[in-house]
Design a protein around this motif. Structure first.
Motif, PDB file in Angstrom:
ATOM      1  N   ALA A 536       6.286  18.329  25.466  1.00  0.00           N
ATOM      2  CA  ALA A 536       5.196  19.302  25.373  1.00  0.00           C
ATOM      3  C   ALA A 536       4.777  19.763  26.759  1.00  0.00           C
ATOM      4  O   ALA A 536       4.776  18.984  27.712  1.00  0.00           O
ATOM      5  CB  ALA A 536       4.009  18.669  24.655  1.00  0.00           C
ATOM      6  N   ALA A 539       2.819  17.780  29.675  1.00  0.00           N
ATOM      7  CA  ALA A 539       3.034  16.332  29.639  1.00  0.00           C
ATOM      8  C   ALA A 539       3.816  15.920  30.878  1.00  0.00           C
ATOM      9  O   ALA A 539       4.719  16.607  31.298  1.00  0.00           O
ATOM     10  CB  ALA A 539       3.807  15.960  28.381  1.00  0.00           C
ATOM     11  N   ASN A 543       5.099  10.265  30.688  1.00  0.00           N
ATOM     12  CA  ASN A 543       4.278  10.156  29.482  1.00  0.00           C
ATOM     13  C   ASN A 543       5.204  10.344  28.287  1.00  0.00           C
ATOM     14  O   ASN A 543       5.612  11.457  27.977  1.00  0.00           O
ATOM     15  CB  ASN A 543       3.183  11.233  29.512  1.00  0.00           C
ATOM     16  CG  ASN A 543       2.373  11.238  28.220  1.00  0.00           C
ATOM     17  OD1 ASN A 543       2.661  10.484  27.295  1.00  0.00           O
ATOM     18  ND2 ASN A 543       1.370  12.095  28.167  1.00  0.00           N
ATOM     19  N   THR A 545       4.580   9.808  25.156  1.00  0.00           N
ATOM     20  CA  THR A 545       3.926  10.050  23.874  1.00  0.00           C
ATOM     21  C   THR A 545       4.368  11.417  23.379  1.00  0.00           C
ATOM     22  O   THR A 545       3.939  12.427  23.894  1.00  0.00           O
ATOM     23  CB  THR A 545       2.396  10.085  24.034  1.00  0.00           C
ATOM     24  OG1 THR A 545       2.009   9.014  24.852  1.00  0.00           O
ATOM     25  CG2 THR A 545       1.703  10.024  22.693  1.00  0.00           C
ATOM     26  N   VAL A 547       4.499  14.577  21.133  1.00  0.00           N
ATOM     27  CA  VAL A 547       3.601  15.221  20.193  1.00  0.00           C
ATOM     28  C   VAL A 547       4.471  16.077  19.282  1.00  0.00           C
ATOM     29  O   VAL A 547       5.058  17.061  19.714  1.00  0.00           O
ATOM     30  CB  VAL A 547       2.584  16.085  20.946  1.00  0.00           C
ATOM     31  CG1 VAL A 547       1.623  16.731  19.949  1.00  0.00           C
ATOM     32  CG2 VAL A 547       1.833  15.234  21.934  1.00  0.00           C
TER      33      VAL A 547
HETATM   34  C1  LIG Z   1       0.697  12.465  27.137  1.00  0.00           C
HETATM   35  O1  LIG Z   1       0.959  13.757  26.630  1.00  0.00           O
HETATM   36  C2  LIG Z   1       0.180  14.095  25.494  1.00  0.00           C
HETATM   37  C3  LIG Z   1       0.653  15.448  24.938  1.00  0.00           C
HETATM   38  O2  LIG Z   1       1.221  16.241  25.865  1.00  0.00           O
HETATM   39  C4  LIG Z   1      -1.294  14.110  25.885  1.00  0.00           C
HETATM   40  O3  LIG Z   1      -2.052  14.421  24.749  1.00  0.00           O
HETATM   41  C5  LIG Z   1      -1.661  12.763  26.417  1.00  0.00           C
HETATM   42  O4  LIG Z   1      -2.977  12.794  26.882  1.00  0.00           O
HETATM   43  C6  LIG Z   1      -0.749  12.354  27.566  1.00  0.00           C
HETATM   44  N1  LIG Z   1      -1.049  10.992  27.951  1.00  0.00           N
HETATM   45  C7  LIG Z   1      -1.198  10.645  29.220  1.00  0.00           C
HETATM   46  C8  LIG Z   1      -1.442   9.196  29.476  1.00  0.00           C
HETATM   47  O5  LIG Z   1      -1.109  11.447  30.132  1.00  0.00           O
END
Ligand SMILES: *[C@@H]1O[C@H](CO)[C@@H](O)[C@H](O)[C@H]1NC(C)=O
Ligand SMILES: *[C@@H]1O[C@H](CO)[C@@H](O)[C@H](O)[C@H]1NC(C)=O
Ligand SMILES: *[C@@H]1O[C@H](CO)[C@@H](O)[C@H](O)[C@H]1NC(C)=O
Ligand SMILES: *[C@@H]1O[C@H](CO)[C@@H](O)[C@H](O)[C@H]1NC(C)=O
Ligand SMILES: *[C@@H]1O[C@H](CO)[C@@H](O)[C@H](O)[C@H]1NC(C)=O
Ligand SMILES: *[C@@H]1O[C@H](CO)[C@@H](O)[C@H](O)[C@H]1NC(C)=O
Ligand SMILES: *[C@@H]1O[C@H](CO)[C@@H](O)[C@H](O)[C@H]1NC(C)=O
Ligand SMILES: *[C@@H]1O[C@H](CO)[C@@H](O)[C@H](O)[C@H]1NC(C)=O
Ligand SMILES: *[C@@H]1O[C@H](CO)[C@@H](O)[C@H](O)[C@H]1NC(C)=O
Ligand SMILES: *[C@@H]1O[C@H](CO)[C@@H](O)[C@H](O)[C@H]1NC(C)=O
Length: 670
Positions: A536, A539, A543, A545, A547
């Motif tokens: 995304a 990001a 990171n 995670t 989405v």
């Molecule tokens: C990781 O990326 C997601 C979506 O892009 C975001 O919502 C989230 O806050 C990020 N987490 C960190 C630790 O930066």
């Protein structure tokens, strides 16, 4: 006359024919005496086929012969191994067929076509219908004609497999799918860190990988009818032909037929049969399981042939075997069922399917709720079904289409995807054929259809949906306890010359006025960058995670990143590229200059921010075309090891039949 001298005579008499390139008197018949099945045909024991003989007498043109009078005294004999050559009627225990006669015209080359200078050919012909060979080994079929000429066809009956390895077979066809498309789909659908994918396509994880060659009988580029014929019957044929050799007669329904794997499976084993496609259900790839015609555009007849048994079919279409009404038929093409539209003889085919015991469903909700114990016809839209990208990401594109399968003029907004259809088909087949097993073909048709219109994003969406379907299918088979009984094969019928060669800064491309400046926005090598689809925007690289969009994992998180992939096509009409996703529906790259002038030029409304890419195809074409490339074959489950290596598309038929031991009972007869 000895065999060798006869061959020499035949070749010297008709040597000119060999120079014919793409304008042919009759594909697959370089001499004036034609034998179908032609030289280099392979069979399974007991597989039904027709033999067509033709003797040609060109009236004029470069091959003019015998004053345009075809020999009517031609004869065919069949020789088993080193044995005597036995007259065909005696060999097959049939009456000598009646002599048929007709004429046709063709152009010898482009100069002749420009001058409308046709060559006329008179034909004498006979057809031996629904014969079969039982004993494995080599055969010669020898046609003698004009007293002095001989056309010899080498035929081989392959030894069948005697051990049935798979109870069920599921064949996925990604229509037009190449390895470069799979690679591009992986790039946008899977996350990569420092050049290493963190997840893989399901296709990447299958047990066996092979390559198949797709050339057709009389042209090196194939279409989907001809290549599906190879996959399902083990026979090379001609463009547009479904399970027949294209003869020269005027009707598209009397061409020499061959039995398909679906027909053989029904006849020999009595197992379940399912046909699933995202295309019009009469389109070539689904049609080729059951239909027999030289002309793939006979869509209404295709649907009619699905439903009726050999005994019920009309005399023109009759053939002593059939698909015996498949248990599951899911796809698009409602117009072929609606009496007021394009149905066979204007009949209400929905009503005829219902009268034959089918549960008829028209949307995703009804499909999910449908009983498992009944034959089911699911037709979900007119024309081809909605594309994954429109269904899942841009659903407003499903509106104002007036494509409801009921024909009431409303929109088909509740359409299932390939995954919904395939999983339901498995449930129905599995519930009804616990003992006998089942055979299913599921086609991701619009990989091809969207590549044709250079809509790479929609094509890759279809490809990712296919991969998601395969993943879900393997899990579902496991849940049903059928994974160890089911051979799953994934392949394509042909390719398109698509590949990704860099990245594109879509914002920069759009901001430039001039075509040559716009091209500066294409980043190559080090400037190709990294995929902007799966991670995304915003990001950070560490990171992880992800989405996901509503579509779930293994699909892009976004379809319109600033840094997009830059792709091109080996064969294209004039078009414009800006490398951004078309959010409003499938692309239409080229349009006619005007109503009077049908030359195709850039569509001013397509990719308006892009630069012009001039075409490489004849200017009459508004779409890309198929290409030469081999295509991949992936397989898992019992019998999958046979799919390793490099082989011909016809070998897929023999490998699938081998897993099911088709032909083994017939071979025992000798
Ligand atoms: C990781 O990326 C997601 C979506 O892009 C975001 O919502 C989230 O806050 C990020 N987490 C960190 C630790 O930066
Ligand atoms: C038609 O074709 C024949 C054979 O190739 C050639 O001899 C003849 O000149 C052609 N006629 C025209 C009008 O092009
Ligand atoms: C063959 O004969 C037809 C009819 O006379 C004529 O129109 C055509 O041009 C001839 N074609 C060739 C190749 O000579
Ligand atoms: C074949 O032989 C017969 C009998 O000898 C003869 O009448 C006929 O003209 C010959 N046909 C050809 C095409 O040479
Ligand atoms: C056809 O069969 C004959 C006789 O068995 C053999 O001599 C010949 O090589 C074969 N031709 C081809 C092209 O396989
Ligand atoms: C059978 O179907 C074919 C294909 O549509 C059609 O051409 C033919 O007229 C039909 N024959 C009869 C006897 O109804
Ligand atoms: C789906 O089909 C069912 C039964 O055929 C029908 O009652 C229902 O209205 C349909 N739903 C939609 C959204 O078209
Ligand atoms: C069909 O079978 C599946 C499992 O194979 C089951 O989950 C589903 O409930 C069944 N549907 C109906 C309507 O019986
Ligand atoms: C999408 O494609 C259609 C047909 O080519 C075209 O009319 C439309 O402008 C395109 N939309 C975008 C955003 O490119
Ligand atoms: C290039 O494409 C444009 C737009 O379609 C067209 O007008 C032009 O004739 C093409 N040039 C060539 C050489 O085909």
């Amino acid at each position: 006359m000895s065999f060798v001298s006869a061959l020499l005579l035949a070749s010297s008499l008709l040597a000119q024919g060999a120079s014919a390139q793409y304008y042919k008197r009759l594909g697959s018949c370089p001499t004036l005496g034609c034998v179908f099945p032609p030289d280099q045909s392979d069979f399974l024991p007991g597989q039904l086929f027709d033999i067509r003989l033709e003797v040609h007498a060109p009236v004029n043109g470069s091959e003019a012969y015998n004053g345009g009078v075809p020999d009517e005294m031609f004869a065919l004999c069949i020789q088993e191994g080193e044995g005597a050559c036995v007259g065909a009627a005696e060999y097959f225990g049939q009456e000598e067929p009646v002599l048929e006669q007709w004429s046709f015209e063709y152009y010898e080359d482009l100069f002749a076509e420009d001058a409308d200078n046709t060559t006329a050919v008179n034909v004498a012909s006979k057809a031996y219908r629904a014969v079969s060979l039982f004993k494995p080994g080599d055969y010669l079929a020898k046609l003698t004609y004009y007293n002095i000429s001989e056309t010899v066809a080498n035929w081989t009956v392959r030894a069948p497999s005697t051990e049935r390895k798979a109870k069920n077979v599921l064949l996925f066809i990604g229509d037009g799918m190449t390895q470069s498309m799979i690679t591009a789909a992986r790039l946008i659908g899977h996350k990569s860190i420092n050049g290493r994918y963190q997840s893989l396509m399901q296709m990447d994880q299958m047990e066996a990988l092979g390559h198949q060659m797709t050339h057709s009988l009389d042209s090196f580029i194939t279409d989907s009818a001809n290549s599906a014929t190879a996959l399902y019957t083990g026979r090379k044929s001609s463009v547009n032909a479904l399970n027949v050799y294209a003869d020269s007669s005027p009707t598209p329904f009397d061409d020499p037929k061959h039995e398909t794997i679906a027909e053989m499976f029904r006849r020999e084993i009595g197992g379940g049969l399912g046909i699933v496609s995202t295309a019009v259900i009469g389109d070539a790839t689904p049609a080729a399981l059951c239909a027999h015609t030289r002309d793939r555009d006979q869509l209404a007849a295709v649907v009619y042939e699905y439903l009726y048994s050999a005994e019920e079919l009309n005399a023109t279409l009759a053939w002593p075997t059939s698909c015996q009404s498949p248990d599951v038929i899911f796809g698009g093409g409602a117009e072929l069922f609606l009496a007021e539209e394009d149905a066979f003889e204007g009949r209400d085919m929905y009503a005829e399917f219902a009268a034959h015991g089918y549960n008829v469903v028209h949307n995703k909700t009804a499909l999910a709720a449908a009983a498992n114990d009944t034959k089911t016809l699911g037709i979900f839209s007119t024309s081809n079904m909605a594309k994954w990208l429109d269904r899942q990401v841009y659903p407003t594109n499903l509106q104002n289409k007036a494509n409801s399968p009921t024909g009431d003029g409303s929109d088909a907004t509740d359409q299932p995807g390939l995954k919904d259809m395939t999983l339901k088909a498995i449930d129905i087949l599995n519930a009804n054929y616990k003992e006998e097993g089942w055979f299913m073909m599921a086609e991701a048709a619009s990989i091809d259809k969207m590549m044709h219109v250079l809509d790479y994003d929609r094509a890759l969406g279809e490809l990712l949906e296919l991969d998601d379907t395969i993943r879900a299918t393997l899990a579902h088979l496991k849940a049903l306890g059928e994974d160890e009984n089911t051979l799953v094969v994934v392949t394509a019928d042909h390719g398109h010359g698509f590949d990704v060669f860099g990245g594109a800064d879509t914002m920069y491309v759009a901001a430039q006025e001039d075509d040559r400046m716009k091209r500066r926005g294409v980043g190559i090598y080090v400037n190709s960058g990294l995929s902007g689809y799966q991670v995304a925007e915003g990001a950070s690289p560490d990171n992880d995670t992800l989405v996901y969009g509503e579509q779930g994992p293994n699909f892009p998180v976004q379809w319109a990143p600033r840094y997009a992939y830059a792709a091109g096509f080996a064969a294209n009409p004039d078009h414009r590229e800006d490398y951004s996703v078309n959010t409003t529906g499938p692309r239409l790259p080229a349009v006619a200059v005007s109503e009077e002038d049908e030359d195709m030029v850039v569509n001013a409304y397509d990719n308006p921010d892009g630069f012009v890419v001039n075409g490489t195809l004849p200017v009459a074409y508004d779409q890309g075309v198929h290409s030469l490339t081999d295509v991949s074959v992936f397989a898992s489950g019992p019998g999958s090891e046979a799919f390793r290596g490099v082989y011909n598309n016809i070998d897929i038929f023999f490998k699938l039949a081998g897993a099911l031991a088709l032909g083994s009972s017939a071979a025992e007869r000798c």
